[in-house]
Design a protein around this motif. Structure first.
Motif, short mmCIF file in Angstrom:
data_model
loop_
_atom_site.label_atom_id
_atom_site.label_comp_id
_atom_site.label_asym_id
_atom_site.label_seq_id
_atom_site.Cartn_x
_atom_site.Cartn_y
_atom_site.Cartn_z
N VAL A 106 -6.76 -1.90 -5.22
CA VAL A 106 -7.50 -0.65 -5.43
C VAL A 106 -6.49 0.47 -5.58
N ILE A 107 -6.58 1.21 -6.69
CA ILE A 107 -5.68 2.32 -6.98
C ILE A 107 -6.46 3.62 -6.85
N LYS A 108 -6.01 4.51 -5.98
CA LYS A 108 -6.59 5.85 -5.85
C LYS A 108 -5.94 6.72 -6.91
N THR A 109 -6.71 7.14 -7.90
CA THR A 109 -6.15 7.84 -9.05
C THR A 109 -6.02 9.35 -8.81
N ASN A 110 -5.14 9.95 -9.60
CA ASN A 110 -4.97 11.40 -9.57
C ASN A 110 -5.15 11.99 -10.97
N ILE A 148 0.85 -1.19 0.00
CA ILE A 148 0.00 0.00 0.00
C ILE A 148 0.89 1.24 0.00
N GLY A 149 0.54 2.21 -0.85
CA GLY A 149 1.29 3.45 -0.95
C GLY A 149 2.24 3.51 -2.13
N CYS A 150 2.45 2.39 -2.82
CA CYS A 150 3.33 2.38 -3.99
C CYS A 150 2.70 3.16 -5.14
N GLU A 151 3.54 3.84 -5.92
CA GLU A 151 3.04 4.59 -7.07
C GLU A 151 2.77 3.65 -8.24
N VAL A 152 1.73 3.98 -9.01
CA VAL A 152 1.31 3.17 -10.15
C VAL A 152 1.36 4.03 -11.41
N ALA A 153 1.87 3.45 -12.50
CA ALA A 153 2.01 4.17 -13.77
C ALA A 153 1.36 3.38 -14.90
N ASP A 154 1.06 4.08 -16.00
CA ASP A 154 0.55 3.42 -17.19
C ASP A 154 1.71 3.01 -18.08
N ASN A 213 3.00 4.46 -20.53
CA ASN A 213 3.84 5.61 -20.90
C ASN A 213 4.65 6.14 -19.72
N LEU A 214 4.65 5.41 -18.60
CA LEU A 214 5.34 5.78 -17.37
C LEU A 214 4.78 7.06 -16.74
N THR A 215 3.53 7.36 -17.03
CA THR A 215 2.85 8.48 -16.39
C THR A 215 2.23 7.99 -15.11
N VAL A 216 2.54 8.63 -14.00
CA VAL A 216 1.97 8.22 -12.71
C VAL A 216 0.48 8.51 -12.72
N VAL A 217 -0.33 7.48 -12.45
CA VAL A 217 -1.78 7.63 -12.46
C VAL A 217 -2.38 7.57 -11.07
N GLY A 218 -1.61 7.15 -10.06
CA GLY A 218 -2.13 7.09 -8.71
C GLY A 218 -1.26 6.26 -7.79
N LYS A 219 -1.84 5.89 -6.64
CA LYS A 219 -1.13 5.09 -5.65
C LYS A 219 -2.00 3.92 -5.20
N VAL A 220 -1.35 2.86 -4.76
CA VAL A 220 -2.06 1.70 -4.22
C VAL A 220 -2.75 2.13 -2.93
N PHE A 221 -4.06 1.95 -2.88
CA PHE A 221 -4.86 2.40 -1.74
C PHE A 221 -5.25 1.24 -0.83
#
Length: 81
Positions: A54-58, A26-32, A34-42
């Motif tokens: 569950v990924i909390k998106t930004n 939990i808390g790790c960053e997630v990317a697509d 294209n290496l664009t950060v889309v959120g963090k593991v919630f």
């Protein structure tokens, strides 16, 4: 970079649900891809034999990530000497 899995659902609160074999921390960053950060593991939900992440998106429209692979951005840990 480590693949988590494909986004299978978007919740009403704009979180992404991913079916995964190896749940991340939990808390790790997630990317697509294209290496664009889309959120963090919630959260990690479901049974231990087949968990969901569950990924909390930004991002504004997380539905664009459905059926696309998502990846963990692994950070280097510093050794204590």
């Amino acid at each position: 970079m480590q693949r988590i899995g494909k986004a299978i659902s978007v919740t009403p609160s704009n979180s992404i649900i991913i079916k995964t074999e190896n749940p991340p921390k939990i808390g790790c960053e997630v990317a697509d891809e294209n290496l664009t950060v889309v959120g963090k593991v919630f959260d990690i939900i479901g049974p231990a034999s087949s968990p969901y992440t569950v990924i909390k998106t930004n991002i504004k429209n997380p539905a664009t990530l459905l059926n696309k692979p998502l990846y963990l951005l692994l950070t280097k840990t510093r050794s204590k000497r």
